[in-house]
Structure formats: structure tokens, C-alpha cells
Write an enzyme that holds these catalytic residues in place. Sequence first.
Site, PDB file in Angstrom:
ATOM      1  N   HIS A  99       0.855  -1.196   0.000  1.00  0.00           N
ATOM      2  CA  HIS A  99       0.000   0.000   0.000  1.00  0.00           C
ATOM      3  C   HIS A  99       0.887   1.240   0.000  1.00  0.00           C
ATOM      4  CE1 HIS A  99      -2.761   3.102   1.382  1.00  0.00           C
ATOM      5  NE2 HIS A  99      -3.717   2.336   0.872  1.00  0.00           N
ATOM      6  N   GLU A 171      -3.448   2.418  -7.205  1.00  0.00           N
ATOM      7  CA  GLU A 171      -3.785   3.509  -6.293  1.00  0.00           C
ATOM      8  C   GLU A 171      -2.753   4.619  -6.449  1.00  0.00           C
ATOM      9  OE1 GLU A 171      -6.321   2.217  -2.790  1.00  0.00           O
ATOM     10  OE2 GLU A 171      -4.348   1.470  -2.281  1.00  0.00           O
TER      11      GLU A 171
END
Length: 263
Positions: A99, A171
Amino acid sequence: MKLKKLYLGTNTKMYKTIADTRTFLTELDRHTKDIGRENLELFVLPSFTTLQEAKKCVASGRIRLGAQNMGWEEEGQFSGEISPLMLKEVGAEIVMIGHSERRHVLGETDDMENRKVLCALLHGFTPLLCIGETRKEKETGISDEILRSQLKLGLRGVSGEKSKRLWIAYEPVWAIGVDGVPASKEYAQEKHGVIRACLTELFGKENGDRIPILYGGSVNPDNAPELIRMKNIDGLFIGRSAWEASRFDSMIRSVLPIWEKKQ
Ligand code: 13P
């Protein structure tokens, strides 16, 4: 290309206690239990300490659970890390890897993400590898190179057979969180195309086409339908807008028919 399901999930980051997670999952399951799962893969990645209790709330199997990070060894001198065996013990099935907050706040590298991906695959998890360029990289015009290198380094050594279990989340770092600006549907569509091309380069057309690519970064009830309408977007990976069960349920109900029409 036809992917069998719409992928919708949330990462609760460093929010929600055990009690909060129990309430959230119980409500989310109650709201969404009438929605058939033949076309929907619904998942939640809560914090480590909540996973054991979370598992009890999703006993029906309608919501899959995963962890937000994982160490790359089964055990050892890795203070503060969590082992794949420990995650198995509490029922996690998915492991998020790389992430942007892990990469850019906590300093993880592509090499570390690669070790985690290989370890997750070895232990039977579904690795959700997150990739995305920073604002500076975007402004420098090297977004595609960054995405390609994060994929090639992060997935180094993954076989075609094992690639069948991979999920990817695009992302963009500049799109995530309270200061983020969501990517436009056109931009996300284009970058998902770059990612798809790289995956087919790595694993061949059949395997590469099978890997779901989710978009994440300031997804909200307004932009979710237009993002899902895009051909290259297979799902949404949502933060803040999904943390209230009824709001998440409304988003699921608004995008599922759009995805079904696209098939
Ligand atoms: P937001 O939807 O809050 O921008 O977060 C996205 C995210 O980081 C999901 O992993």
C-alpha cells in the site's frame, strides 16, 4: 476479456477497534446479504487485532477478510512484523502488499513487496499488490515506467500458475486520502490499460487477462459509477467512503448493475 466478478473492498487502515469492526462487519453483512455473490467479490481488510473477532462476524462466507500487511518469513527475529502462519490462524485469506502508506510513509521497497508477494502465494493467500505513482512522478511524465517497474519488481519470480491468485490495485499516491484528488475515469482507464499490458507481458495473455485490476484513491458515491463503467476497471478499492456500512452498501448497489451491463 471477461472477468467473472466485480471486486469491491475496503481497507480500514489504522481505524476501527475490535468493537467498531464487529459493528461494521455485522451491519455490512446484514445490509448486503440479499445481494447474490455470483457476480460480486466483497472483501474487508481490517487491522490485525480485529481479525479473529471479524472472522466470527463473516461466518457465512459472504465477505472475505484479509490483512493490511504481512512479513515474508514464517517466524524469526522480526519484531513488530506478523507472520503468514499467524494470519492463517485468524482466518485471513487476502493479504494487501505495498500500500502507498507502507511504501511512502514506512519506507518499504519493491524488493520487500516482492518477498511478501512470494511468501503470500506460498502460503495460499490472495496477494493484493498495490502500485501507483507519486505526484512528482506523474508530473515528470514517468507514471507508466513506475507502474511497470513496480509490477516487474514486485512480481519477480511469480509463475504463470501462481499468477492466477493475484489481484492488483492501482492507487495513485496523489489520489489517496484526505488530501487526495481522485483520478479521472479517463486517466484511471488509461493506466489500467498500461497495467494490463504489463501483466500479459509477464504472464501471457490468458493468465494476464485473468488478474483483476482494482482502482483506489478517493473513490466516493459520485465517482464510483463512472469508474466502474470504464472497460479496464474490474473493481474498486475504497477507503473512507466505505467505512460506514450503509454507505458502502449503497455504493455496491449503484455499481453492480453497471458492471453487469458492461459484461
Ligand atoms: P481513500 O478512499 O480514503 O482515498 O483510500 C484509498 C485507499 O488507500 C484504499 O487502500
